[in-house]
Every structure is written in structure tokens, then in C-alpha cells.
Design an enzyme around this catalytic site. Structure first.
Site, mmCIF file in Angstrom:
data_model
loop_
_atom_site.group_PDB
_atom_site.id
_atom_site.type_symbol
_atom_site.label_atom_id
_atom_site.label_comp_id
_atom_site.label_asym_id
_atom_site.label_seq_id
_atom_site.Cartn_x
_atom_site.Cartn_y
_atom_site.Cartn_z
ATOM 1 N N GLU A 269 0.846 -1.193 0.000
ATOM 2 C CA GLU A 269 0.000 0.000 0.000
ATOM 3 C C GLU A 269 0.875 1.235 0.000
ATOM 4 O OE1 GLU A 269 -2.967 0.378 3.115
ATOM 5 O OE2 GLU A 269 -3.021 -1.788 3.395
ATOM 6 N N GLU A 320 -13.786 5.811 -0.936
ATOM 7 C CA GLU A 320 -14.719 4.974 -0.182
ATOM 8 C C GLU A 320 -15.524 5.845 0.790
ATOM 9 O OE1 GLU A 320 -13.112 0.915 0.959
ATOM 10 O OE2 GLU A 320 -11.250 1.961 0.456
ATOM 11 N N LYS A 323 -16.178 4.964 4.668
ATOM 12 C CA LYS A 323 -15.130 4.845 5.681
ATOM 13 C C LYS A 323 -15.313 5.912 6.751
ATOM 14 C CE LYS A 323 -11.005 3.461 4.736
ATOM 15 N NZ LYS A 323 -9.621 3.340 4.242
ATOM 16 N N GLU A 329 -9.670 9.790 4.919
ATOM 17 C CA GLU A 329 -9.995 8.368 4.822
ATOM 18 C C GLU A 329 -10.929 8.059 3.655
ATOM 19 O OE1 GLU A 329 -8.759 5.674 6.595
ATOM 20 O OE2 GLU A 329 -7.321 7.262 7.055
#
Length: 454
Positions: A269, A320, A323, A329
Site C-alpha cells: 500500500e 470509499e 469509511k 480516509e
């Protein structure tokens, strides 16, 4: 994804200052790269995602954070490699060989090889959890899963685990060549894991995030931008022009100190959010960071690992919305839920993925909306906008060059307004494409001047 920086960030590293420059030059064709595919939000179904990746991008591998059977079925027959993740809570049970064989039978054998499962990551950032039950059972679980795969005749799926870089103990010099694993984790936990990787020819997976732990006074060092405060390693005399290389070389040095410098490293990541609760997050900064990450995936390497190629998984595929936590985030994605790019790093096909400068439609001035530089923006901020748009934003900047129709009046502000508007017009005239970290604003009056047409 790690939610906290290492106990000592690279701030001490920044005290060793010198000056250098970095310039991004992508190859004519971007080879494939991996992405992390998270599912927290109102996202399209896996079948649509798999089809989009296969037909519209040059992404050749995805990493998921579970063993979702719908996702595994969706990628069957696509030729796209998949990295699956054992949930952290399942690790203690997999220290039992029988349970590991059952896990492989339930989660791998029904899908592979129709779905090209490449790695099994046993948990995610386990040492960061501080849970001794999971930590003590991590390597036994990895061994058992590998043995279960071999017993089942599956020899092309490797077992690994992803580590946060809190495994590194940064010393007072901050020199990448003196990077070492934390005492107590080095010989007791990480050395046996590295020995396992060498024996099974599986990769050591790390999650290097410059975003967590960078010096706010030296943001450009974290995102590969100029100008920055470079870092010189006093022991090797290598000059570091960015934080990612320093993190990777610190990891390599720690591995080498234990005698495992030959073990392959995979970047599980890394990324940069396009929005957060601070000024250093923007689509331009995220694009610039990931473009440089892609360059390293081509084999550019680092000062201690020159020309070494890092298999890399960018975080992440989508923004997303589901989240929790701070704004960042929900804004790590390359794409929105409708598959439109948050920014383009050349991974799209059909003329948009051929390199760092994607093909874009000609600017349109219909609709009475233009993007101009905000009055409070500094010349430095606007020059950064020009550098990014002309370098990687897919805009023809010849009009603002000497002799061009928009060269005069020759000022950073007027030049910036022209290129910012060109980017805005070619990206659907959405307000977000005029943000430029708060330095752009949408207006209803045409700012064209004489031969300079906006």
C-alpha cells in the site's frame, strides 16, 4: 492502511539538509500496476469493477482486504491477479494445520486458477495491533497456509503478510542506511519471517506511506515536488530527494542488517489523499505522488536499490464514502464510484492511458463557466499549478509560452488562470476540477482578452 506514523518520524532526517531537484519523466507507455480495492461505500458491484479494470485500464492486479467470494468470482477469467487477505481475527486459528487446510479448501481452491490468486496476505499490519495472540501466531499461520497450498498442489500462490513501517526504529541520525527493525521485533519476529520468505521465495510486503509522519514544513519532500529540503545520508553520502525512497531504503537496510537484503520487497500500500483537512491534500498533489510511485514501479529504484523494480499496489481504487474517520480516509481513490477519475495518472486505456499526459477533449467554453486564479493565491501556489497542469494535466500550454496568444500580459497569475481554465474546461467544468487546493475559483464572466481565448 496504517493510521499512525512510526514512533519517530523522519523529522530528524530532515535536519540533515542539502539541496537537490527531482523531475518526473514517465516512460512512453505505463506498464501495469496494482491497486487496493476497498469496498466501504456505495460502490458498483464486483462484476462491473472487474470489467472496468480489464477493459478500461492498464491495471493488472488488485489487492482486497478479505476473501470475498463475489469479488473472486468476478475476476475469474480476466487475467488480473488478485491478492487476498486473511482477516486478522482468523490468524490464531490458522496456527493449527488442520484449520489452515480447511481455510485453503474453502477460500482458494474453489476459485484458483480461474481467478489468478497471486498472494495470500495473512492479516494486515499485525505488529501495529499490539495483539500478542495474533503476533505470536502470525508466522505459524503463514507456514501452515503455505504447507496447505503445497499439499493441495497449488505452487503459484505465495503467502506473505503486510507490515506497517512502524516496524522500523528510526535512530537520531535518521539516515536510511542505518534503518533497523525495532528491538524485540527484529530477531524474535521479523528475522524468522524473512527466513520464511527466503525459503518460500515469497515477498516481504510493506506499506510505506509518506503521508503518515512527514514534516509539514517540508511537504514537497513527501510528494516528490520541488522545491524541497533534501536529505543527505552522512554514511553513504546519498542524497534523498523524496521521503518514499528514504522509507524504502530504511526498510532495505533493516533487512540487510539481519542478513536478508536479498529478499524481494513488494509495496502493499502507498498513496496520497486528494482531499483532507489540511492544505497539502489535492488532486494535483495526489496525482504527482502516484505518478512518481508508478515511475518507481517501472524500475527506477532507490539510492540503495538502483534500478530495482517494486511490485506496487496503490491505495486505492475508489474513494470509499463509507469509511469513518477524518476526510482523508474517504479520499484515497484513483476513481469515484461512477468510474470517473478523481485525477489521471495515465492508467486509463483508449488514448488516456498511454503515458503521463492523457488525451483529453478540446476545451469547451459552453455553459458560461470559467476557472481563474483566486485573488488570495500566492505566486508560488499558482506556479505550482502551472507546473502540474502543463506537466501532467494533459493541457496544451503553448499559448502561455513566448510568442503564444496568451503570453502577454506575462504574469504568473494570468498564465495560471489560462492553464487552470483549460484543465477545468477539459474535465467537464465541475467545480472540483477548479479547486487547485483552494487557489482556483469558478466565475461566470469570460476572462478572454484579445487574442487570448479562454
Amino acid at each position: 492502511m496504517a493510521k499512525a506514523p512510526p514512533s519517530r518520524s523522519l523529522t530528524s532526517l530532515i535536519l540533515l539538509l542539502s539541496t537537490a531537484a527531482v523531475f518526473l519523466s514517465l516512460p512512453a507507455v505505463i506498464s501495469a500496476i496494482g491497486v487496493n480495492y476497498g469496498t466501504l461505500g456505495n460502490l458498483p458491484p464486483p462484476t462491473q469493477v472487474a470489467n472496468f479494470i480489464k477493459t478500461q485500464t492498464s491495471i493488472d492486479s488488485v489487492k482486497i482486504f478479505d476473501v470475498n467470494p463475489d469479488i473472486l468470482r468476478a475476476f475469474a477469467g480476466t487475467g488480473i491477479s488478485v491478492v487476498v487477505t486473511v482477516p486478522n481475527v482468523d490468524i490464531p486459528a490458522l496456527a493449527n494445520g488442520v484449520q489452515a487446510r480447511r481455510w485453503v479448501s474453502a477460500n482458494i481452491l474453489p476459485f484458483h486458477p480461474q481467478t489468478k490468486i497471486k498472494y495470500i496476505s495473512v492479516g494486515n499490519e499485525i505488529l501495529l495491533t499490539g495483539d500478542n495472540n495474533m503476533i505470536n501466531n502470525l508466522l505459524p499461520a503463514m507456514r501452515n497456509l503455505n504447507n496447505a497450498l503445497v499439499r493441495a498442489g497449488v505452487r503459484d500462490v505465495k503467502v506473505t503478510t503486510a507490515h506497517s513501517l512502524n516496524i522500523i526504529a528510526y535512530d537520531l541520525t535518521g539516515a536510511p542506511s542505518s534503518g533497523r527493525f525495532r528491538a524485540g521485533w527484529d530477531k524474535g519476529i521479523l528475522a524468522p519471517i524473512l527466513a520464511y520468505h527466503r525459503r518460500t521465495k515469497s515477498p516481504f510486503m510493506v506499506n510505506p506511506y509518506p503521508y503518515f509522519g512527514f514534516d509539514p514544513k517540508n511537504v514537497n519532500f513527501a510528494i516528490f515536488r520541488t522545491p524541497y529540503k533534501a536529505v543527505r545520508d552522512p554514511f553513504t553520502r546519498h542524497v534523498y530527494t523524496n521521503m518514499f525512497d528514504a522509507l524504502m531504503d530504511s526498510t532495505y537496510s533493516a533487512m540487510k542488517a539481519l542478513g536478508y537484503g536479498d529478499v524481494n520487497i513488494v509495496v502493499g500500500e502507498t498513496g496520497w489523499p486528494s482531499a483532507c483537512d489540511a492544505p497539502w491534500c489535492s488532486p494535483a498533489n495526489a496525482a504527482w505522488f502516484n505518478l512518481n510511485i508508478i515511475k518507481r514501479a517501472q524500475g527506477q529504484g532507490t539510492p540503495l536499490m538502483p534500478k530495482r523494480r517494486f511490485e506496487t499496489y496503490i491505495f486505492g481504487l475508489f474513494n470509499e464514502e463509507g469509511k469513518p474517520g477524518p476526510t482523508a480516509e474517504r479520499n484515497w481513490g484513483l476513481f469515484r464510484a461512477d468510474f470517473s477519475p478523481v485525477y489521471d495518472v495515465g492508467l486509463l486505456r483508449n488514448g488516456q492511458g498511454g503515458g503521463g499526459r492523457p488525451a483529453l477533449p478540446a476545451p469547451s467554453t459552453a455553459g458560461g463557466k470559467w476557472c481563474v486564479a483566486r485573488s488570495g493565491a500566492s505566486d508560488k501556489q499558482l506556479q505550482d499549478n502551472i507546473n502540474w497542469v502543463c506537466g501532467q494535466g494533459g493541457v496544451d500550454c503553448k499559448p502561455i509560452q513566448a510568442g503564444g496568444s496568451c503570453f502577454n500580459p506575462s504574469s504568473v497569475r494570468t498564465h495560471a488562470s489560462f492553464v487552470m481554465n483549460a484543465y477545468f474546461q477539459s474535465h467537464g467544468r465541475s467545480d472540483g476540477s477548479c479547486n487547485f487546493s483552494g487557489t482556483g475559483m469558478v466565475v461566470g464572466n469570460n476572462p478572454s482578452n484579445g487574442a487570448c481565448k479562454f
